[in-house]
Each structure stands twice: as C-alpha cells, then as structure tokens.
Scaffold this active site. Structure first.
Site, PDB file in Angstrom:
ATOM      1  N   LYS A 183     -49.991  -5.161 -50.253  1.00  0.00           N
ATOM      2  CA  LYS A 183     -50.579  -4.232 -49.280  1.00  0.00           C
ATOM      3  C   LYS A 183     -50.130  -2.801 -49.622  1.00  0.00           C
ATOM      4  O   LYS A 183     -49.162  -2.615 -50.349  1.00  0.00           O
ATOM      5  CB  LYS A 183     -50.162  -4.612 -47.859  1.00  0.00           C
ATOM      6  CG  LYS A 183     -50.241  -6.092 -47.545  1.00  0.00           C
ATOM      7  CD  LYS A 183     -51.648  -6.661 -47.529  1.00  0.00           C
ATOM      8  CE  LYS A 183     -51.553  -8.161 -47.345  1.00  0.00           C
ATOM      9  NZ  LYS A 183     -52.676  -8.926 -47.079  1.00  0.00           N
TER      10      LYS A 183
HETATM   11  C1  PLP Z   1     -52.359 -10.383 -46.228  1.00  0.00           C
HETATM   12  C2  PLP Z   1     -53.215 -10.713 -45.082  1.00  0.00           C
HETATM   13  C3  PLP Z   1     -52.739 -11.442 -43.982  1.00  0.00           C
HETATM   14  C4  PLP Z   1     -51.436 -12.174 -43.988  1.00  0.00           C
HETATM   15  O1  PLP Z   1     -50.311 -11.414 -44.138  1.00  0.00           O
HETATM   16  P1  PLP Z   1     -48.948 -12.087 -44.656  1.00  0.00           P
HETATM   17  O2  PLP Z   1     -47.967 -10.971 -44.482  1.00  0.00           O
HETATM   18  O3  PLP Z   1     -49.137 -12.473 -46.073  1.00  0.00           O
HETATM   19  O4  PLP Z   1     -48.638 -13.232 -43.770  1.00  0.00           O
HETATM   20  C5  PLP Z   1     -53.570 -11.602 -42.897  1.00  0.00           C
HETATM   21  N1  PLP Z   1     -54.814 -11.099 -42.880  1.00  0.00           N
HETATM   22  C6  PLP Z   1     -55.325 -10.432 -43.928  1.00  0.00           C
HETATM   23  C7  PLP Z   1     -56.715  -9.911 -43.845  1.00  0.00           C
HETATM   24  C8  PLP Z   1     -54.543 -10.224 -45.073  1.00  0.00           C
HETATM   25  O5  PLP Z   1     -55.068  -9.579 -46.114  1.00  0.00           O
END
Ligand code: PLP
Length: 376
Positions: A183
């Site tokens: 992210k």
């Molecule tokens: C990455 C992601 C998540 C989950 O996040 P984690 O920190 O990996 O649990 C949820 N929703 C979307 C759209 C994502 O891209």
C-alpha cells in the site's frame, strides 16, 4: 539477470530514526505515544475526526462491520470482484454478502446495478475502491441516503487519492485502510478505521482491545479479540505518512510511464487514466488481456516470470470461492465482468522502490510477452 519483484516498499525516510526512538524510550507496545500521533495524522489526512489503528486492513473491515452492529439476517452489498477480507468481515459477523458485478472499464463495482440488489434486509453497502480509481462515490452515497443504508468504505488502496477533490476514506459512516507493504503507506502489517462518529470510534476502540469495559477492567459484556497496533508500527507509519504526497506523485508518474509505453500494444487493455471524478493513482498497475488473446493471465504471467518479471493475478471473485460454494452461498450466480477480470487480469511491478531502469525493462518485456501469446 536480476528478478524484478512485483512490489518493494520505500523505507528510506525517517523510519529508522523513529524506530530507534521506540527502542531508546522502551515504548514498543500499543501504549506508546506514536500510536495516537499516527491515528491523528492519518485520520486528518483522510478528512476524518477519529482514527483507530488495528493489526491489519482485514481486521479493520471486520471491526467496522461489527461496530455498525451488522449481524444475523443482515445483508451487505459489495463487489463480487474484491479481496476475501471484504466478504469475510460480513460472513464472520453472521451476515450475508450480496454481490454486484464490476464495471469492465473502471474495474470497480458497477453502480448502475446497485439499486436492484437492495432488499428489506440490506444494512450497508461496502464501497471498495479498486486498484487506484475510486468508485463513483456520490452515486453510492445518494442510494444510501435514499434507502437509509450505512456505508463502509474500503480505502485500503487509496492513501492520498481523492474523489472530486475530497479524500478517499472520508465517505459514509466508516472507512478502513491497510498498511500492508504494497500500500502507499506501510507499517509492515497494519490497518486503520476512520470515522467522524464519536460513538462508533469508541466502539471500535473497545472491539480492538478485548472489549475491556471503560470503568472496570477484566469484566466483559461482549467478546472480541486483540487487534492492537504497536508503537513500532506507528513509528514506521509516521515516517511514511510524511512522504504521502511524494509517494502519490511517484505512483501516478509510474502509471503514466507504463501507459505511455504500453498504449499501442495489441492484446492489452490498460487501466483508465482519468474519469470526470478522479485521476488514477495506480495502487498497482493492472493489465487486462483483451478478447483477441486466447490464453489467461496465468499464461502471460508464466512468460513474464521466465523473463525475471514478478507479477500477481487480479482478485478472484467471491461467488467463485470454494469456501462459499461449499456453504451454499451465491449458488448459480454469475458476474461476467468480474470473472473476466479474474481470468485475464494481472499486475506488473509498480511498488514505490521501482527504478526508472526497471520500469523500462518491465514495459519492454510485457510487450514481447503479449506478442508471444496465442491469438483467438
Ligand atoms: C490490502 C487490502 C485489504 C486487506 O488488508 P490487509 O492489511 O492485507 O489485511 C482489504 N481490502 C483491500 C481492497 C485491499 O487492497
């Protein structure tokens, strides 16, 4: 030939400095001062009053659903094409996900198909912004208003992105972020719930921490879990957040470079660069094989892997998940656009540490690989 990974984070700001402060001060748990500071800065960035940092983005969704008291007999509308975290947050609460197909151009939930999915049992709409382009949020907000529904905004991929000039993460009752290393802002693992509602915020804080009662410790009216976020994670997060604008600019520049170099490649559909409500921030740079290509994303990814290029497939659809099929959910349902994205979509290296030289190599190898694919 060195392998180019699909993602590598950039950690060359104040990360090390703030981490050393944690070690030197002894504050490494969730009680440390950086946690509050990170919550404040992050929520302000998202245009929200309150932030509740948790263990990851999946947990943030789970607690958001619970905080809204969604449970047995309730329905939550969401895209078929998304990560399991979205559906799981709903099914773990005992509620039912109701799916909507994707728009084949924006790769987001098709808002035109939303209204027909609303029933007496619908409690909320989960608005998931996908791969860098936001959902047309105003249209979702209008429907929520008309039918008295809550909105859970999954802004995991949207740090630094705006919709009509308003920050993603600011829509509806409650929004969530993830800080996984792919992210735009990472804390290794981590997530956050943001909201403007003081009561919801308080409820999330309680759910994060074993539902301890405010006045008497070790007495519980409700069960939850331990979803606490540490001072070490917050230290990294604060250093990352300082560079959010730079990171967002870098992501956009990467996306534009790829688009510039791949736009005339037969067989490829590129991400939408711009709509009338947003400019793509290219959380990941996704590619879709068009109908002239016979193989799937896996064939293309194999070719690229042989050339030292890391890729990932797009999400798989919720109605195709064996675990939900076994449970009898979504029987006979089809979402053709979502299925197409899952079968023909993949993304190429687009992490923040990617160099110009690596991008040039990736673009060249992608063109060569798609040229080798069988045609219909
Ligand atoms: C990455 C992601 C998540 C989950 O996040 P984690 O920190 O990996 O649990 C949820 N929703 C979307 C759209 C994502 O891209």
């Amino acid at each position: 030939m060195s392998f180019i990974p699909v993602n590598e984070p950039l950690l060359d700001g104040n990360e090390k400095k703030y981490l050393c402060e944690c070690i030197d001060s002894g504050w490494i748990s969730s009680e440390g001062p950086f946690v509050r500071e990170f919550e404040e800065r992050m929520s302000r960035t998202a245009g929200r009053k309150y932030g509740i940092a948790v263990t990851n983005g999946t947990a943030a969704l789970e607690l958001a659903v619970r905080a809204l008291c969604i449970g047995e007999g309730d329905e939550v509308i969401m895209p078929a094409f998304t990560i399991i975290s979205c559906a799981m947050a709903v099914t773990n609460a005992g509620a039912v996900p109701v799916l909507v197909d994707s728009d084949i151009h924006t790769w987001n939930m098709n808002v035109d198909e939303l209204e027909e999915k609303i029933t007496d049992r619908t409690k909320a709409i989960m608005m998931v912004h996908t791969y860098g382009l936001p959902v047309d949020a105003d249209r979702v907000l209008e429907l929520a208003e008309k039918y008295g529904l809550k909105i859970i905004e999954d802004a995991a991929e949207m740090h630094g992105q705006t919709y009509k000039g308003r920050p993603c993460g600011s829509f509806g009752e409650i929004s969530t972020f993830s800080f996984y290393p792919n992210k735009h802002v990472t804390t290794g693992e981590g997530g956050m719930i943001v909201t403007d509602d003081a009561e919801l915020a308080e409820r999330c804080r309680s759910l994060r921490n074993l539902c301890f009662k405010k006045d008497i410790r070790y007495v519980h009216d409700e069960l939850s879990g331990n979803y606490r976020f540490t001072n070490l994670q917050a230290a990294v997060g604060l250093a990352q957040l300082e560079r959010l604008e730079e990171f967002a600019g870098r992501k956009r520049a990467m996306g534009q470079y790829y688009t510039q170099h791949l736009k005339d490649t037969p067989g490829l559909i590129l991400p939408v660069e711009q709509t009338d409500y947003a400019q793509n921030i290219y959380w990941v740079y996704g590619l879709l094989l068009d109908e002239s290509i016979q193989g799937t994303n896996l064939d293309m990814q194999r070719l690229l892997s042989e050339e030292g290029i890391g890729t990932r497939t797009f999400f798989q659809c919720m109605h195709m998940q064996p675990v939900y099929q076994k449970a009898g959910l979504f029987a006979g349902e089809r979402y053709r656009n979502g299925e197409y994205l899952a079968e023909k979509g993949f993304y190429i290296p687009s992490g923040l540490a990617l160099t110009q030289e690596q991008m040039e190599i990736v673009a060249e190898k992608v063109k060569t690989a798609v040229g080798k694919m069988d045609r219909v």
